[in-house]
Motif scaffolding. Structure first.
Motif, PDB file in Angstrom:
ATOM      1  N   LYS A  75      57.648  34.920  18.324  1.00  0.00           N
ATOM      2  CA  LYS A  75      58.250  35.150  19.370  1.00  0.00           C
ATOM      3  C   LYS A  75      58.659  33.841  20.110  1.00  0.00           C
ATOM      4  N   ASP A  76      57.581  32.710  19.957  1.00  0.00           N
ATOM      5  CA  ASP A  76      57.894  31.517  20.587  1.00  0.00           C
ATOM      6  C   ASP A  76      59.037  30.391  19.710  1.00  0.00           C
ATOM      7  N   LYS A  77      59.437  31.044  18.725  1.00  0.00           N
ATOM      8  CA  LYS A  77      60.559  30.322  18.148  1.00  0.00           C
ATOM      9  C   LYS A  77      61.796  30.461  18.776  1.00  0.00           C
ATOM     10  N   ASN A  78      62.122  31.269  19.808  1.00  0.00           N
ATOM     11  CA  ASN A  78      63.419  31.410  20.779  1.00  0.00           C
ATOM     12  C   ASN A  78      63.891  29.908  21.174  1.00  0.00           C
ATOM     13  N   TYR A  79      62.814  29.095  21.604  1.00  0.00           N
ATOM     14  CA  TYR A  79      63.027  27.949  22.212  1.00  0.00           C
ATOM     15  C   TYR A  79      63.291  26.880  21.098  1.00  0.00           C
ATOM     16  N   GLU A  80      63.008  26.923  19.923  1.00  0.00           N
ATOM     17  CA  GLU A  80      63.285  26.257  18.849  1.00  0.00           C
ATOM     18  C   GLU A  80      64.596  25.901  18.436  1.00  0.00           C
ATOM     19  N   GLU A  87      65.415  24.833  29.956  1.00  0.00           N
ATOM     20  CA  GLU A  87      65.609  24.399  31.490  1.00  0.00           C
ATOM     21  C   GLU A  87      65.824  25.828  32.168  1.00  0.00           C
ATOM     22  N   LYS A  88      65.935  26.905  31.524  1.00  0.00           N
ATOM     23  CA  LYS A  88      66.209  28.167  32.273  1.00  0.00           C
ATOM     24  C   LYS A  88      64.800  28.964  32.794  1.00  0.00           C
ATOM     25  N   GLY A  89      64.906  29.718  33.892  1.00  0.00           N
ATOM     26  CA  GLY A  89      63.606  30.295  34.387  1.00  0.00           C
ATOM     27  C   GLY A  89      63.494  31.678  33.529  1.00  0.00           C
ATOM     28  N   GLU A  90      62.288  32.142  33.755  1.00  0.00           N
ATOM     29  CA  GLU A  90      62.033  33.181  33.119  1.00  0.00           C
ATOM     30  C   GLU A  90      62.191  34.467  33.961  1.00  0.00           C
ATOM     31  N   HIS A  91      62.404  35.691  33.328  1.00  0.00           N
ATOM     32  CA  HIS A  91      62.686  36.808  33.944  1.00  0.00           C
ATOM     33  C   HIS A  91      61.553  37.925  33.494  1.00  0.00           C
ATOM     34  N   VAL A  92      61.117  38.723  34.351  1.00  0.00           N
ATOM     35  CA  VAL A  92      60.281  40.073  33.770  1.00  0.00           C
ATOM     36  C   VAL A  92      61.074  41.125  34.258  1.00  0.00           C
ATOM     37  N   VAL A  93      61.627  41.686  33.078  1.00  0.00           N
ATOM     38  CA  VAL A  93      62.632  42.945  33.402  1.00  0.00           C
ATOM     39  C   VAL A  93      62.463  44.240  32.729  1.00  0.00           C
ATOM     40  N   PRO A  94      62.710  45.516  33.148  1.00  0.00           N
ATOM     41  CA  PRO A  94      62.553  46.602  32.669  1.00  0.00           C
ATOM     42  C   PRO A  94      62.933  46.572  31.097  1.00  0.00           C
ATOM     43  N   HIS A  95      62.189  47.175  30.076  1.00  0.00           N
ATOM     44  CA  HIS A  95      62.491  47.420  28.818  1.00  0.00           C
ATOM     45  C   HIS A  95      62.281  48.881  28.195  1.00  0.00           C
ATOM     46  N   ASP A  96      63.126  49.255  27.195  1.00  0.00           N
ATOM     47  CA  ASP A  96      62.833  50.703  26.692  1.00  0.00           C
ATOM     48  C   ASP A  96      61.197  50.747  26.305  1.00  0.00           C
ATOM     49  N   ASP A 111      58.655  38.066  24.579  1.00  0.00           N
ATOM     50  CA  ASP A 111      57.499  38.965  24.911  1.00  0.00           C
ATOM     51  C   ASP A 111      57.897  40.464  25.363  1.00  0.00           C
ATOM     52  N   ILE A 112      57.054  41.603  24.701  1.00  0.00           N
ATOM     53  CA  ILE A 112      57.238  42.685  25.388  1.00  0.00           C
ATOM     54  C   ILE A 112      55.943  43.353  25.749  1.00  0.00           C
ATOM     55  N   PHE A 113      56.011  43.810  26.828  1.00  0.00           N
ATOM     56  CA  PHE A 113      54.459  44.373  27.224  1.00  0.00           C
ATOM     57  C   PHE A 113      54.500  45.949  27.578  1.00  0.00           C
ATOM     58  N   GLU A 114      53.696  46.590  27.380  1.00  0.00           N
ATOM     59  CA  GLU A 114      53.462  48.100  28.151  1.00  0.00           C
ATOM     60  C   GLU A 114      53.221  47.713  29.509  1.00  0.00           C
ATOM     61  N   ALA A 115      52.427  47.106  29.966  1.00  0.00           N
ATOM     62  CA  ALA A 115      52.024  46.959  31.358  1.00  0.00           C
ATOM     63  C   ALA A 115      52.740  45.766  31.823  1.00  0.00           C
ATOM     64  N   LYS A 116      53.338  46.035  33.382  1.00  0.00           N
ATOM     65  CA  LYS A 116      54.104  45.080  33.845  1.00  0.00           C
ATOM     66  C   LYS A 116      53.233  43.765  34.369  1.00  0.00           C
ATOM     67  N   SER A 117      52.211  44.024  34.642  1.00  0.00           N
ATOM     68  CA  SER A 117      51.233  42.942  35.050  1.00  0.00           C
ATOM     69  C   SER A 117      50.926  41.881  33.946  1.00  0.00           C
ATOM     70  N   ASP A 118      50.893  42.462  32.650  1.00  0.00           N
ATOM     71  CA  ASP A 118      50.667  41.596  31.354  1.00  0.00           C
ATOM     72  C   ASP A 118      52.078  40.910  31.385  1.00  0.00           C
ATOM     73  N   ALA A 119      53.134  41.196  31.438  1.00  0.00           N
ATOM     74  CA  ALA A 119      54.342  40.558  31.292  1.00  0.00           C
ATOM     75  C   ALA A 119      54.596  39.540  32.607  1.00  0.00           C
TER      76      ALA A 119
END
Length: 150
Positions: A75-80, A87-96, A111-119
């Motif tokens: 999951k951390d390879k996205n930036y490589e 330089e872009k900000g992070e977003h916590v968004v609803p996911h399936d 990353d994908i989390f079940e709980a919003k607080s973890d995300a």
């Protein structure tokens, strides 16, 4: 080469095991995001100590019982592959599957989390590491909170 609980910088040797493990985890993620190793270690150490001071004992115990941070996750390879996302900000968004954390303009979540607080916790951690911001969305997609870590 990623750091592990058996191979880490000497500056981490006197830390509590949970703090050391968290610092290694954070530092590995920072290096994956493009930080220089010499800069990642002190930042990760500070953040790990802060995490330890603020985390409840159950969270610390749960984290200690997780596996050794022996390799950097996919999951951390996205930036490589897309360094412009640093330089872009992070977003916590609803996911399936719950809640996703992804950089603005990223093609897929990091990353994908079940709980919003973890995300939210992970989104803030990434934004602090990158020195950007985090935008937290509601279930309907509207913006709930926007925090800057610049």
């Amino acid at each position: 080469m990623p750091w592990t609980m058996n191979d880490y910088p000497s500056s981490l040797k006197n830390l509590d095991i949970a703090v050391r493990k968290k610092a290694i985890d954070i530092a590995n993620a920072m290096v994956d995001e493009g930080y220089d190793e010499s800069r990642a270690i002190p930042i990760a150490t500070r953040q790990a100590k802060e995490w330890y001071e603020n985390a409840d004992s159950n969270k610390v115990r749960e984290f200690k019982n997780q596996g050794d941070p022996t390799k950097r996750s996919e999951k951390d390879k996205n930036y490589e592959s897309r360094p412009e996302l640093l330089e872009k900000g992070e977003h916590v968004v609803p996911h399936d599957d719950g809640w996703a954390v992804q950089a603005k303009d990223a093609k897929q979540p990091s990353d994908i989390f079940e709980a919003k607080s973890d995300a939210v916790e992970r989104g803030k951690e990434i934004a602090r590491n990158k020195g950007t911001d985090v935008t937290i969305h509601r279930k309907d997609g509207t913006i709930e909170v926007h925090n800057s870590y610049k």
